[in-house]
Write an enzyme that holds these catalytic residues in place. Structure first.
Site, PDB file in Angstrom:
ATOM      1  N   ASP A 353       7.813  17.258   8.198  1.00 32.27           N
ATOM      2  CA  ASP A 353       7.179  16.427   7.179  1.00 32.27           C
ATOM      3  C   ASP A 353       6.265  17.260   6.295  1.00 32.27           C
ATOM      4  OD1 ASP A 353       7.574  13.843   6.464  1.00 32.27           O
ATOM      5  OD2 ASP A 353       5.879  13.032   7.567  1.00 32.27           O
ATOM      6  N   ASP A 431       8.076   6.344  10.484  1.00 32.64           N
ATOM      7  CA  ASP A 431       6.687   6.229  10.915  1.00 32.64           C
ATOM      8  C   ASP A 431       6.517   5.145  11.978  1.00 32.64           C
ATOM      9  OD1 ASP A 431       5.993   8.189   9.062  1.00 32.64           O
ATOM     10  OD2 ASP A 431       5.792   6.707   7.464  1.00 32.64           O
TER      11      ASP A 431
END
Length: 539
Positions: A353, A431
């Site tokens: 990420d 997430d």
């Protein structure tokens, strides 16, 4: 355990769940027939807030005469009129050269504002600003259809200015997304624990339970995790270069995977009801009638979403229902064998990420991160070569395709920016799923060791705290955040501290309870069987 065909589509879709959702910065082009502003109209524009800031209201703004030069692209000095732009707002056609090349040429010849017009839809201006530090004028993009409406409504001689209404730091849509996220990881983790307990009981009674368990569940080993993250990197690069084709593949995979997930979630509830259990046989296969109707309903729901996916007024509800079911089914189905595998997965995906968000801008030609480019789609991002903008149809008749891997909730703060469409708060499936896998492992670990709910409850609370911090930073910075940057440390540290305080870190790290399961399934030696007996078993 090998990944079955039934789960292959869902695993492929997980490769895309970590995309940070990046909203284009909306603004308003205020158009007036003259300085008295007796006849005015507003239009939606997109601008790059990292280049310039716009006033939040019309108080004390300066109106500029709009000069329509849509017949040129303003890429060479010969495109500039003999008298220059005389301090006005210049409207030119997008394309041929980069945005900031146009802006520099316009600024050097007296323009105070640059508007980009495209017949193929509204776009976000992007370019490598480090090469154009001298450009100070605001640059915004406007729809060709709005330009035509402006001329029809107000005429050719108008005055314009730009502003961007302030957006409240907090919106109740964030609370809705928070509740959805925490509910999903909590329910997914609990469901995984229930499945673990169900799998343990029939394992000693016969092969039927074992066959069902092997078919329904996928276990990630540490080696599989590393390979999985490598495939994630390859997939995001493919999307970066071939987005306009692969986005439809992802939409198709999402429809299939989410319909199957919704069926699994609802079937778990329906099978508890002692009604409608009559069966029908077709092609030597027997199924309950109620499950056949349920499958048809789930498929129909996914098809309706696919057809109306760009209808912002209500399609987001279907996407959220399918998305929640997908996340729940994935958390329950994809099993981490031990805490070591969880740490490897979460840390590698966190690095993934951070790299694709913060490091890749130093590599790409237009200075944008690959994650931003993929998340926004080609119609809102820069061309990968020569810094030109990519244009795809985005007029009212067609909508820009986006990756359907987010929970979407419309913002309740309705402002002038609703001219640009219904604003949404977003949260990526990754997430939810990635920390959810750790929470699910904590619950299954407790089931195997007949422990309390301390791991499961503490890790869920840590996830909630990390999500709150994500939203706080998002509100303060007004920029999309990689949520894993906050969720991973909170969940990993919390579960580690609990295991250390309970003096179970060694067993928690190696997944000793899962070794029991593996030895029972594949007894290779007396030594292995002896080791397995060291761990407590559920009666």
């Amino acid at each position: 355990m090998a990944i079955t065909r039934r789960r292959l589509g869902a695993v492929v879709l997980l490769l895309l769940l970590l995309q940070n959702q990046v909203l284009a910065q909306e603004g308003i082009l205020h158009v007036s027939r003259d300085k008295t502003q007796e006849s005015t109209k507003d239009y939606c524009v997109l601008y790059n807030p990292s280049w310039t800031s716009l006033p939040e209201s019309l108080d004390n703004v300066t109106l500029y005469n709009l000069e329509n030069f849509t017949s040129i692209t303003l890429c060479k000095p010969t495109d500039v009129p003999a008298l220059g732009f005389q301090g006005g707002a210049v409207m030119v056609t997008n394309g041929t050269c980069s945005v900031l090349e146009k802006a520099r040429l316009a600024q050097r010849n007296g323009a105070n504002m640059l508007l980009l017009v495209s017949k193929y839809g509204i776009i976000t201006p992007t370019d490598n600003k480090t090469l154009f530090q001298d450009v100070k004028i605001p640059v915004a993009a406007i729809r060709f259809g709005d330009v035509m409406d402006m001329q029809k409504t107000l005429g050719d001689s108008v005055m314009v200015t730009l502003y961007s209404p302030a957006v409240k730091m907090f919106d109740y849509s964030m609370l809705v997304i928070f509740l959805i996220a925490v509910f999903t990881v909590a329910l997914g983790g609990y469901w995984s624990g229930v499945g673990e307990l169900d799998d343990m009981r029939p394992a000693a009674n016969g092969a039927e339970g074992e066959a069902r368990k092997k078919d329904d569940n996928v276990t990630f080993t540490p080696l599989t995790v590393v390979a999985f993250v490598a495939v994630c990197c390859a997939m995001i690069l493919l999307l970066y270069f071939f987005y306009k084709w692969l986005v439809y593949v992802i939409i198709a995979v999402f429809c299939l995977a989410s319909a199957m997930s919704l069926f699994n979630c609802l079937a778990a509830l329906i099978t508890k009801i002692p009604y409608g259990q009559c069966r029908v046989t077709c092609f030597k296969k027997t199924a309950e009638v109620r499950l056949i109707f349920l499958a048809a309903a789930c498929i129909a729901l996914a098809v309706v979403w696919a057809v109306f996916r760009n209808e912002d007024r209500w399609a987001w509800i279907l996407q959220d229902i399918l998305g929640i079911a997908f996340c729940l089914n994935f958390i329950k189905t994809l099993r981490m064998p031990n805490f070591k595998a969880c740490v490897i997965l979460l840390v590698l995906l966190l690095l993934y990420d951070v790299f694709f968000v913060f490091i890749t801008p130093f590599i790409t030609k237009n200075g944008e991160s690959i994650m931003v480019e993929v998340a926004a789609g080609p119609s809102a991002s820069g061309e990968k070569s020569d810094g030109n903008l990519v244009e795809v149809p985005a007029e009212p008749s067609t909508s820009r395709e986006k990756l359907p891997v987010v929970i979407r909730v419309p913002r309740l703060d309705f402002s002038a920016l609703t001219l640009c469409g219904m604003p949404f708060s977003l949260l990526g499936f990754g997430d939810i799923i990635v920390p959810g896998l750790l929470i699910a492992y904590c619950r299954r670990f407790e089931v195997r060791l007949t422990s309390s709910h301390i791991y499961y409850v503490s890790c869920t609370i840590a996830y909630a705290i990390g999500m709150v911090l994500t939203f706080v930073v998002l509100a303060l910075t007004r920029k999309g955040q990689p949520a894993l940057l906050y969720l991973v440390p909170f969940t990993l540290l919390t579960s580690s501290v609990i295991a250390w305080r309970r003096r179970e870190m060694k067993t928690f790290w190696t997944g000793g309870s899962y070794e029991v399961m593996q030895h029972q399934e594949n007894p290779e030696s007396e030594e292995n069987a002896g080791d397995a007996n060291e761990y407590p078993k559920v009666p």
